[in-house]
Design a protein around this motif. Structure first.
Motif, mmCIF file in Angstrom:
data_model
loop_
_atom_site.group_PDB
_atom_site.id
_atom_site.type_symbol
_atom_site.label_atom_id
_atom_site.label_comp_id
_atom_site.label_asym_id
_atom_site.label_seq_id
_atom_site.Cartn_x
_atom_site.Cartn_y
_atom_site.Cartn_z
ATOM 1 N N TYR A 79 -16.406 25.923 3.270
ATOM 2 C CA TYR A 79 -16.817 24.428 3.455
ATOM 3 C C TYR A 79 -16.509 23.393 2.317
ATOM 4 C CZ TYR A 79 -19.071 19.895 4.983
ATOM 5 O OH TYR A 79 -19.416 18.604 5.111
ATOM 6 N N HIS A 80 -17.219 24.053 1.144
ATOM 7 C CA HIS A 80 -17.004 22.937 -0.001
ATOM 8 C C HIS A 80 -15.660 22.836 -0.543
ATOM 9 C CE1 HIS A 80 -21.314 22.271 -0.315
ATOM 10 N NE2 HIS A 80 -21.517 23.368 -0.369
ATOM 11 N N TYR A 81 -14.705 23.889 -0.345
ATOM 12 C CA TYR A 81 -13.313 23.606 -0.647
ATOM 13 C C TYR A 81 -12.819 22.891 0.131
ATOM 14 C CZ TYR A 81 -13.175 27.077 -4.557
ATOM 15 O OH TYR A 81 -13.071 27.857 -5.656
ATOM 16 N N ALA A 82 -12.989 23.026 1.542
ATOM 17 C CA ALA A 82 -12.489 22.185 2.658
ATOM 18 C C ALA A 82 -12.685 20.507 2.311
ATOM 19 C CB ALA A 82 -13.098 22.674 3.805
ATOM 20 N N ASP A 83 -13.881 20.363 2.103
ATOM 21 C CA ASP A 83 -14.604 18.899 1.788
ATOM 22 C C ASP A 83 -13.562 18.368 0.668
ATOM 23 O OD1 ASP A 83 -16.335 17.316 2.774
ATOM 24 O OD2 ASP A 83 -17.754 17.457 1.175
ATOM 25 N N GLU A 84 -13.333 19.189 -0.411
ATOM 26 C CA GLU A 84 -12.499 18.942 -1.793
ATOM 27 C C GLU A 84 -11.054 18.575 -1.076
ATOM 28 O OE1 GLU A 84 -13.251 17.903 -4.671
ATOM 29 O OE2 GLU A 84 -15.600 18.395 -4.568
ATOM 30 N N ILE A 85 -10.660 19.552 -0.566
ATOM 31 C CA ILE A 85 -9.060 19.373 0.162
ATOM 32 C C ILE A 85 -8.711 18.271 0.859
ATOM 33 C CG2 ILE A 85 -7.593 20.602 1.743
ATOM 34 C CD1 ILE A 85 -8.679 23.046 0.760
ATOM 35 N N PHE A 86 -9.927 17.941 1.903
ATOM 36 C CA PHE A 86 -9.561 16.804 2.731
ATOM 37 C C PHE A 86 -9.793 15.394 2.054
ATOM 38 C CE2 PHE A 86 -10.381 20.177 5.831
ATOM 39 C CZ PHE A 86 -8.938 20.355 6.402
ATOM 40 N N ALA A 87 -10.803 15.622 1.022
ATOM 41 C CA ALA A 87 -10.849 14.164 0.398
ATOM 42 C C ALA A 87 -9.836 13.690 -0.625
ATOM 43 C CB ALA A 87 -12.001 14.625 -0.780
ATOM 44 N N LEU A 88 -8.911 15.039 -0.985
ATOM 45 C CA LEU A 88 -7.674 14.822 -1.638
ATOM 46 C C LEU A 88 -6.865 14.391 -0.791
ATOM 47 C CD1 LEU A 88 -7.674 17.750 -3.934
ATOM 48 C CD2 LEU A 88 -7.931 15.599 -4.713
ATOM 49 N N GLY A 89 -6.777 14.767 0.526
ATOM 50 C CA GLY A 89 -5.797 14.231 1.502
ATOM 51 C C GLY A 89 -6.047 12.835 1.694
ATOM 52 N N ARG A 90 -7.270 12.433 1.688
ATOM 53 C CA ARG A 90 -7.605 10.889 1.932
ATOM 54 C C ARG A 90 -7.262 10.260 0.893
ATOM 55 N NH1 ARG A 90 -12.242 13.075 3.989
ATOM 56 N NH2 ARG A 90 -13.560 12.677 2.013
ATOM 57 N N GLU A 91 -7.109 10.580 -0.434
ATOM 58 C CA GLU A 91 -6.674 10.120 -1.651
ATOM 59 C C GLU A 91 -5.385 9.829 -1.522
ATOM 60 O OE1 GLU A 91 -7.305 10.074 -6.432
ATOM 61 O OE2 GLU A 91 -8.238 11.770 -5.388
ATOM 62 N N LEU A 92 -4.684 11.130 -1.263
ATOM 63 C CA LEU A 92 -3.161 10.771 -1.025
ATOM 64 C C LEU A 92 -2.574 9.696 -0.075
ATOM 65 C CD1 LEU A 92 -0.230 11.930 -1.547
ATOM 66 C CD2 LEU A 92 -0.566 13.736 0.165
ATOM 67 N N THR A 93 -3.277 9.762 0.808
ATOM 68 C CA THR A 93 -3.172 8.684 2.224
ATOM 69 C C THR A 93 -3.259 7.126 1.356
ATOM 70 O OG1 THR A 93 -3.808 10.190 3.508
ATOM 71 C CG2 THR A 93 -3.626 7.658 4.207
ATOM 72 N N ASN A 94 -4.412 7.133 0.464
ATOM 73 C CA ASN A 94 -4.622 5.682 0.003
ATOM 74 C C ASN A 94 -3.550 5.371 -0.903
ATOM 75 O OD1 ASN A 94 -6.798 4.984 1.322
ATOM 76 N ND2 ASN A 94 -8.172 6.229 -0.090
ATOM 77 N N THR A 95 -3.000 6.323 -1.912
ATOM 78 C CA THR A 95 -1.970 6.229 -2.753
ATOM 79 C C THR A 95 -0.630 6.041 -2.255
ATOM 80 O OG1 THR A 95 -3.025 7.875 -4.256
ATOM 81 C CG2 THR A 95 -0.783 7.322 -4.778
ATOM 82 N N LEU A 96 -0.503 6.397 -1.015
ATOM 83 C CA LEU A 96 0.764 6.336 -0.374
ATOM 84 C C LEU A 96 0.710 4.644 0.284
ATOM 85 C CD1 LEU A 96 1.471 9.809 1.346
ATOM 86 C CD2 LEU A 96 2.779 8.879 -0.628
ATOM 87 N N LYS A 97 -0.239 4.299 0.687
ATOM 88 C CA LYS A 97 -0.411 3.125 1.184
ATOM 89 C C LYS A 97 -0.625 1.916 0.083
ATOM 90 C CE LYS A 97 -2.716 4.185 5.467
ATOM 91 N NZ LYS A 97 -4.245 4.088 6.281
ATOM 92 N N GLY A 98 -0.369 2.352 -1.361
ATOM 93 C CA GLY A 98 -0.253 1.551 -2.250
ATOM 94 C C GLY A 98 -1.749 1.285 -2.986
ATOM 95 N N HIS A 99 -2.557 2.164 -2.803
ATOM 96 C CA HIS A 99 -4.035 2.115 -3.213
ATOM 97 C C HIS A 99 -4.399 3.140 -4.250
ATOM 98 C CE1 HIS A 99 -4.734 -1.162 -0.397
ATOM 99 N NE2 HIS A 99 -4.626 -0.257 0.667
ATOM 100 N N ALA A 100 -3.459 3.200 -5.182
ATOM 101 C CA ALA A 100 -3.474 4.435 -6.083
ATOM 102 C C ALA A 100 -4.795 4.301 -6.727
ATOM 103 C CB ALA A 100 -2.418 4.348 -6.992
ATOM 104 N N GLY A 101 -5.336 5.662 -6.781
ATOM 105 C CA GLY A 101 -6.629 5.880 -7.613
ATOM 106 C C GLY A 101 -8.053 5.138 -6.862
ATOM 107 N N ALA A 102 -7.651 4.922 -5.737
ATOM 108 C CA ALA A 102 -8.885 4.245 -4.936
ATOM 109 C C ALA A 102 -10.197 5.135 -5.205
ATOM 110 C CB ALA A 102 -8.515 4.144 -3.409
#
Length: 311
Positions: A79-102
């Motif tokens: 679960y904790h690995y999954a939490d990190e994985i999907f948090a990184l996924g949200r960060e990637l989405t923000n980066t692609l939307k132009g919110h790098a390093g959000a």
């Protein structure tokens, strides 16, 4: 893709992230029913995919306790690995939307449920205000369970009012942040009655105490016993914020750290009756390593020692 060893003796050549996503949602919601409602999928679909994922992992990840599903030890790790994985996924989405390093840096903090919430905020606040943006994730629980999460890398840091002993966590390190005295507080309508002749006035006074398992409660019991003062225990409340809410309504007196006196008086509308000479509350940061390399944890340690007394 590199193999990911999640189960002892098992090397997975390919991790099915869709199955991981289903498992993560079931773990977060606590039941297949709520997860299926959230994902808008049929319950048999979720249950079937979860069973396939457990077979692939080679271990049971969830067990039923009453009406709720809880994580096994292996399940907590996944679960904790999954939490990190999907948090990184949200960060990637923000980066692609132009919110790098959000999201910036991430710090997961385990908080002992006995700790005063205002103290916790003051300890963590410097990490929120540092130059490098930090996302703080707080988990409140019993110290024993938080230490188990720490050893499984589920949290980066545990804040507690007692140090971890060898019996509880032999692989962790205690960092004494400091200590401070405690004072008695009450709603204004009770204050006048107990201010005069303090602390002898506390004989028979209605008190709201923390539960017996806490370090502060043990100190208070000893203090009253040594002075032969017997307060009337109106309630024992585990959650410090709930205890103060009761007190604000005039249910009884309570004790809290003097370091946050102004914040307590302002937030709960109570007044400081007087300090209990000789009673202190200690605060610890517990980490997996003696040398701290996480910038946010370093900030917390350094700033705490600026306002807490070091014995």
């Amino acid at each position: 893709m590199q193999s990911i060893g999640i189960s002892d003796g098992l090397s997975m050549d390919r991790l099915n992230y869709q199955h991981l996503f289903y498992f993560w949602n079931v773990a977060r919601e606590g039941s297949v029913t709520r997860a299926s409602e959230k994902l808008r999928l049929a319950q048999p679909t979720i249950s079937g995919q979860l069973a396939v994922f457990e077979d692939a992992i080679g271990a049971q990840l969830l067990r039923k306790e009453g009406r709720k599903l809880t994580l096994t030890e292996k399940g907590r790790t996944v679960y904790h690995y999954a939490d990190e994985i999907f948090a990184l996924g949200r960060e990637l989405t923000n980066t692609l939307k132009g919110h790098a390093g959000a999201m910036g840096m991430r710090l997961s903090v385990g908080i002992a449920d006995a700790l005063p919430k205002l103290i916790v905020y003051r300890l963590i606040e410097p990490a929120l205000n540092q130059e490098q943006q930090t996302q703080i994730v707080c988990h409140e629980d019993k110290v024993e369970r938080l230490l188990a999460e720490l050893t499984l890398h589920g949290v980066d840091l545990v804040l507690a009012d007692t140090p971890a002993t060898t019996a509880i966590g032999g692989r962790v390190f205690n960092h004494l942040l400091g200590e401070c005295g405690v004072a008695v507080f009450s709603a204004p309508q009770l204050a006048a009655r107990y201010c005069e002749n303090f602390p002898n006035s506390l004989e028979g006074a209605p008190f709201l105490f923390p539960t017996p398992a806490t370090a502060l409660r043990r100190s208070l019991d000893l203090w009253f016993e040594q002075r032969r003062i017997a307060p009337a225990v109106r309630a024992e409340i585990e959650d410090s914020a709930l205890l103060k809410t009761f007190a604000a309504a005039g249910a009884g007196l309570f004790v809290a750290p003097v370091a946050v006196t102004e914040a307590i008086e302002r937030q709960y509308g109570v007044v400081n009756i007087g300090e209990l000479d000789g009673v202190t509350e200690s605060f610890y940061a517990i980490t997996l390593r003696r040398k701290v390399d996480h910038p946010a944890i370093t900030t917390i340690l350094e700033n705490a020692r600026d306002w807490l007394v070091t014995p």
